[in-house]
Design a protein around this motif. Sequence first.
Motif, PDB file in Angstrom:
ATOM      1  N   ARG A 190      81.365  10.031  30.620  1.00 17.44           N
ATOM      2  CA  ARG A 190      81.165   9.703  29.205  1.00 17.44           C
ATOM      3  C   ARG A 190      80.224  10.641  28.475  1.00 17.44           C
ATOM      4  NH1 ARG A 190      79.470   3.665  29.950  1.00 17.44           N
ATOM      5  NH2 ARG A 190      78.965   3.743  27.739  1.00 17.44           N
ATOM      6  N   VAL A 191      79.524  11.464  29.231  1.00 13.61           N
ATOM      7  CA  VAL A 191      78.440  12.235  28.617  1.00 13.61           C
ATOM      8  C   VAL A 191      78.956  13.201  27.534  1.00 13.61           C
ATOM      9  CG1 VAL A 191      78.305  14.183  30.243  1.00 13.61           C
ATOM     10  CG2 VAL A 191      76.217  13.258  29.213  1.00 13.61           C
ATOM     11  N   GLY A 192      80.188  13.673  27.672  1.00 11.56           N
ATOM     12  CA  GLY A 192      80.754  14.592  26.689  1.00 11.56           C
ATOM     13  C   GLY A 192      81.001  13.955  25.335  1.00 11.56           C
ATOM     14  N   THR A 193      81.068  12.636  25.321  1.00 14.48           N
ATOM     15  CA  THR A 193      81.352  11.958  24.049  1.00 14.48           C
ATOM     16  C   THR A 193      80.067  11.578  23.303  1.00 14.48           C
ATOM     17  OG1 THR A 193      81.313   9.773  25.068  1.00 14.48           O
ATOM     18  CG2 THR A 193      83.419  10.921  25.057  1.00 14.48           C
ATOM     19  N   ALA A 194      78.924  11.893  23.894  1.00 15.02           N
ATOM     20  CA  ALA A 194      77.656  11.497  23.253  1.00 15.02           C
ATOM     21  C   ALA A 194      77.530  12.137  21.885  1.00 15.02           C
ATOM     22  CB  ALA A 194      76.481  11.914  24.127  1.00 15.02           C
ATOM     23  N   GLU A 195      76.990  11.365  20.966  1.00 17.26           N
ATOM     24  CA  GLU A 195      76.729  11.882  19.623  1.00 17.26           C
ATOM     25  C   GLU A 195      75.496  12.793  19.736  1.00 17.26           C
ATOM     26  OE1 GLU A 195      78.255  10.458  16.583  1.00 17.26           O
ATOM     27  OE2 GLU A 195      77.244  12.092  15.518  1.00 17.26           O
ATOM     28  N   ILE A 196      75.687  14.077  19.503  1.00 17.13           N
ATOM     29  CA  ILE A 196      74.543  15.004  19.565  1.00 17.13           C
ATOM     30  C   ILE A 196      74.480  15.763  18.249  1.00 17.13           C
ATOM     31  CG2 ILE A 196      73.539  17.008  20.751  1.00 17.13           C
ATOM     32  CD1 ILE A 196      75.019  16.160  23.271  1.00 17.13           C
ATOM     33  N   THR A 197      73.312  15.845  17.676  1.00 11.75           N
ATOM     34  CA  THR A 197      73.100  16.613  16.448  1.00 11.75           C
ATOM     35  C   THR A 197      71.879  17.505  16.685  1.00 11.75           C
ATOM     36  OG1 THR A 197      71.544  15.024  15.542  1.00 11.75           O
ATOM     37  CG2 THR A 197      73.866  14.655  15.037  1.00 11.75           C
ATOM     38  N   PRO A 198      71.679  18.509  15.844  1.00 13.51           N
ATOM     39  CA  PRO A 198      70.468  19.330  16.015  1.00 13.51           C
ATOM     40  C   PRO A 198      69.205  18.465  15.969  1.00 13.51           C
ATOM     41  CG  PRO A 198      71.990  20.397  14.515  1.00 13.51           C
ATOM     42  CD  PRO A 198      72.558  19.037  14.794  1.00 13.51           C
ATOM     43  N   THR A 199      69.196  17.452  15.114  1.00 13.69           N
ATOM     44  CA  THR A 199      68.030  16.576  15.041  1.00 13.69           C
ATOM     45  C   THR A 199      67.850  15.796  16.338  1.00 13.69           C
ATOM     46  OG1 THR A 199      68.648  16.292  12.752  1.00 13.69           O
ATOM     47  CG2 THR A 199      66.873  14.909  13.552  1.00 13.69           C
ATOM     48  N   SER A 200      68.952  15.286  16.859  1.00 14.97           N
ATOM     49  CA  SER A 200      68.817  14.500  18.086  1.00 14.97           C
ATOM     50  C   SER A 200      68.426  15.393  19.254  1.00 14.97           C
ATOM     51  CB  SER A 200      70.087  13.709  18.382  1.00 14.97           C
ATOM     52  OG  SER A 200      71.081  14.517  18.966  1.00 14.97           O
ATOM     53  N   MET A 201      68.851  16.650  19.216  1.00 17.48           N
ATOM     54  CA  MET A 201      68.420  17.592  20.256  1.00 17.48           C
ATOM     55  C   MET A 201      66.910  17.809  20.184  1.00 17.48           C
ATOM     56  SD  MET A 201      71.266  20.607  20.083  1.00 17.48           S
ATOM     57  CE  MET A 201      70.355  21.789  21.092  1.00 17.48           C
ATOM     58  N   ALA A 202      66.424  18.031  18.959  1.00 14.51           N
ATOM     59  CA  ALA A 202      64.991  18.285  18.783  1.00 14.51           C
ATOM     60  C   ALA A 202      64.181  17.051  19.161  1.00 14.51           C
ATOM     61  CB  ALA A 202      64.705  18.684  17.335  1.00 14.51           C
ATOM     62  N   ASN A 203      64.637  15.893  18.696  1.00 12.07           N
ATOM     63  CA  ASN A 203      63.911  14.673  19.042  1.00 12.07           C
ATOM     64  C   ASN A 203      64.027  14.366  20.526  1.00 12.07           C
ATOM     65  OD1 ASN A 203      62.786  14.078  16.555  1.00 12.07           O
ATOM     66  ND2 ASN A 203      64.673  13.106  15.839  1.00 12.07           N
ATOM     67  N   GLY A 204      65.180  14.729  21.102  1.00 18.54           N
ATOM     68  CA  GLY A 204      65.352  14.534  22.535  1.00 18.54           C
ATOM     69  C   GLY A 204      64.346  15.348  23.320  1.00 18.54           C
ATOM     70  N   ALA A 205      64.076  16.555  22.856  1.00 20.10           N
ATOM     71  CA  ALA A 205      63.081  17.400  23.524  1.00 20.10           C
ATOM     72  C   ALA A 205      61.713  16.726  23.489  1.00 20.10           C
ATOM     73  CB  ALA A 205      63.019  18.765  22.844  1.00 20.10           C
ATOM     74  N   LYS A 206      61.361  16.200  22.336  1.00 18.69           N
ATOM     75  CA  LYS A 206      60.087  15.498  22.197  1.00 18.69           C
ATOM     76  C   LYS A 206      60.060  14.246  23.080  1.00 18.69           C
ATOM     77  CE  LYS A 206      59.286  12.343  19.310  1.00 18.69           C
ATOM     78  NZ  LYS A 206      58.442  11.219  19.739  1.00 18.69           N
ATOM     79  N   GLU A 207      61.193  13.537  23.106  1.00 15.59           N
ATOM     80  CA  GLU A 207      61.251  12.307  23.916  1.00 15.59           C
ATOM     81  C   GLU A 207      61.077  12.601  25.406  1.00 15.59           C
ATOM     82  OE1 GLU A 207      64.930  10.484  22.732  1.00 15.59           O
ATOM     83  OE2 GLU A 207      64.188  10.276  20.682  1.00 15.59           O
ATOM     84  N   LEU A 208      61.555  13.756  25.831  1.00 11.95           N
ATOM     85  CA  LEU A 208      61.371  14.116  27.238  1.00 11.95           C
ATOM     86  C   LEU A 208      59.885  14.284  27.552  1.00 11.95           C
ATOM     87  CD1 LEU A 208      64.372  16.528  27.753  1.00 11.95           C
ATOM     88  CD2 LEU A 208      63.907  14.473  29.070  1.00 11.95           C
ATOM     89  N   LEU A 209      59.167  14.874  26.604  1.00 15.48           N
ATOM     90  CA  LEU A 209      57.722  15.014  26.793  1.00 15.48           C
ATOM     91  C   LEU A 209      57.031  13.655  26.729  1.00 15.48           C
ATOM     92  CD1 LEU A 209      55.953  17.675  27.076  1.00 15.48           C
ATOM     93  CD2 LEU A 209      58.352  18.023  26.583  1.00 15.48           C
ATOM     94  N   ASP A 210      57.565  12.772  25.885  1.00 18.23           N
ATOM     95  CA  ASP A 210      57.018  11.408  25.823  1.00 18.23           C
ATOM     96  C   ASP A 210      57.191  10.703  27.168  1.00 18.23           C
ATOM     97  OD1 ASP A 210      56.414  11.882  23.202  1.00 18.23           O
ATOM     98  OD2 ASP A 210      58.044  10.672  22.370  1.00 18.23           O
ATOM     99  N   GLU A 211      58.355  10.935  27.787  1.00 23.03           N
ATOM    100  CA  GLU A 211      58.603  10.375  29.120  1.00 23.03           C
ATOM    101  C   GLU A 211      57.505  10.817  30.079  1.00 23.03           C
ATOM    102  OE1 GLU A 211      61.149   8.726  30.746  1.00 23.03           O
ATOM    103  OE2 GLU A 211      62.101   8.156  28.863  1.00 23.03           O
ATOM    104  N   VAL A 212      57.183  12.112  29.991  1.00 20.87           N
ATOM    105  CA  VAL A 212      56.150  12.654  30.867  1.00 20.87           C
ATOM    106  C   VAL A 212      54.805  12.010  30.545  1.00 20.87           C
ATOM    107  CG1 VAL A 212      54.934  14.733  31.576  1.00 20.87           C
ATOM    108  CG2 VAL A 212      57.363  14.858  31.056  1.00 20.87           C
TER     109      VAL A 212
END
Lengths: 418, 378
Positions: free
Chosen positions: B250-272
């Motif tokens: 299912r991963v190919g169907t994920a809604e991805i936008t430049p904003t979600s990519m940028a926020n995703g990067a931040k969220e990964l650091l939040d995870e850490v």
Amino acid sequence: MSEEKHASGGDAPSRRALLGWGGAGLALGAAAGVGVGAARSGGGGTAAAADSGAAVPFRGAHQAGIATAVQDRLHFAAFDVTTKDRGELVALLKEWTRAAERMTAGHEVGDGAYGGVPEAPPDDTGEALGLKPSRLTLTLGFGPSLFAKDRFGLADRRPEALVDLPKFPGDNLDKARSGGDLCVQACADDPQVAVHAIRNLARIGMGRTAVRWSQLGFGKTSSTTPDAQTPRNMFGFKDGTRNISGTDAAALEKHVWVGSGDGPDWMTGGSYLVARRIRMHIETWDRTSLKEQEDVFGRDKGEGAPVGRSKERDEPFLKAMLPTAHVRLAHPDTNGGATILRRGYSFTDGTDGLGRLDAGLFFLAYQRDTRKAFVPLQRRLAAHDALNEYIQHVGSAHFAVPPGVRDKDDWWGRALFS
Amino acid sequence: MRAVRLSVVTAAVTAAALTAVTGCSEKSDGKGEGAVEVIAKDDSCEVSRTKLPAGHIELAVQNKGSKVTEVYILFPDDRIVAERENIGPGTKATITAEIKAGSYEIACKPGMKGHGIRQKIEVSGGKAVKRSPEMDKAVAAYRTYVQAQADQTLPKAKVFTDAVAAGDIEAAKKAYADSRIGWERTEPVAESFGDIDPKVDVREDGLEEGQKWTGWHRLEKALWQDKKLGAEEKALAPVLYKDLVDWQKRVGTAEITPTSMANGAKELLDEVATGKVTGEEERYSHTDLVDFKANVEGAEQSYKLLRSIAAKNDSALTETLDKRFGELNKLLEKYRKDRSTYEFTSYDKVGKADRKELSDAVNALAEPLSKLAAAVTK
């Protein structure tokens, strides 16, 4: 949405509206952008700045927060500088100065707490919105470690008076609560305002500084306005009755402000700050007889009068006190006239895991030369003070507090780095 | 459903009528207004028409190759519009979709692997979606990365879950951290499938009332704390694998936008910042630094793909981010013996002062990273 907010800002004088009032505030507001400016002009601009929540001027020959009448609350933070780049440190001090000036005037940091780019986190964290400036003062200091060789090229600028404090008998210092390259003392009448200020400076500093330790304080334990009653410490006693008055220019010149020729020029107009976290053994104190409590301090508990006298401010007759009485040992007459300006706060950080209150005094003292004031005084107290049975020094730090920020081009520590 | 079909028919009829009236050249493009024929071979993907009207679209696929294939209609950022898997040699299949004006690609993937053989198609008429080619490129590259992470995770997860199912504690311990790397690198995207994350990556204290504890951490506890694999644990291993297969599909169907990519990067650091520097995430295995590294790598990948867009709007920010990623990576290397492996110091051996240093470095990066989304969308 932002219109709604502006409208509500007009109904009740907000923190920002109150502040639109001062000249500096207006100039800053104009620079801050249209949205914020609109809110400000819409606010009840006639509210009196003389309220207890008024703003303390940020600029001056000396930093605010030393001689300033002591506010009710404290948030003190010591920082490690994590960058190795001198330019980054300088940039940080400039950014901190700008943010500090805005916050002490009751403004938000940067572009504010809302109404900005939706995709970006707001510049200001927002928890002080709607609150008065609350006499917030922010006072910056430089620790000895900042002057270490091979760091920022400041080794030859370290003042001699910025000594590494000696180990005093009985000290049980926790490294995690001691030292620091930089410190910021935030005092305000509203704890939320003080915490907001430290939080926002810490945030701006991320990547260049990291918080090493911090301390919240409540219930000022000393006063720089001697016409008011001396506040009590956690032991229930008035201590520091002879504190220097913030309006006594002569005493400040003599004991607090670094004079020209005292050391490096960059410190002229500054002061030296000693911060000590003093844990009080509350439970054993509370089981101590009133007589012993009064003997330990050398004052009575009710009025605070020295032994054998009737009023708090009566001249103490030191020889009538026990040789180990706290007041006798701390008094300037016992210490060759050495006098410090105290700004301490009580603290209670929950309990210590043994069911005991983790409480005490966060001692803050300003002086012209620590070698001639705090060091000899603390040596005497550490060796003889009867109070030592009930207290322990668990944190310690020393900072050189540079003079005040003079004008819009000036910044905290400019003279040190120029 | 019926209403949609009717309107589609109407649209098709209208398109046909217009074509007839204007006598435009569309006819010469293909073979009428019906289904678009796709001939999939082992080395080609022939499409009968490349210019289509917006609305309902139907692909009539014939697999004339020797391998099982799959056919996709893709957005310019590689998100899947529609797909059909498992089209065997010599068989036919139909794919249908509603489609707005814009550029798309049709991809045939002989052997059901890789980037596929692609054909661009243009859809016109109706409302067009505004797109930035630069951002589409970034999103497409990121989607490829996310898919690759999922694809690479499955065999590693298989090693782990097979070892658990076989009751081989040592082999399972060895394979554990490695099996999580791909997931940790792409966690914000993985989490966008709200039903998968609680099955595979939940910790005991995150369970909702009545929720059965499954997934990696359930097995982590059995391996390191209970030090035994019972029938229940052995049975949970294939369940974890199955859930990860679901994610990979299912991963190919994920809604991805430049904003979600940028926020995703931040969220990964939040995870850490919230789970790894405290040692909470891998409380039994103490492999937190492996997750930590994977989170940072995922964030950096996202950032690298957005970097040129962000640099145009805020070059000071990208300068800072370059520096801080470098500093954090350098610090992490202190805990890794060999750059060719993901063997990091066990986190219970990392002292308080060192943990603070790691935490400070994470904050130093995460704070400016929180401004990336704004810099990308400016």
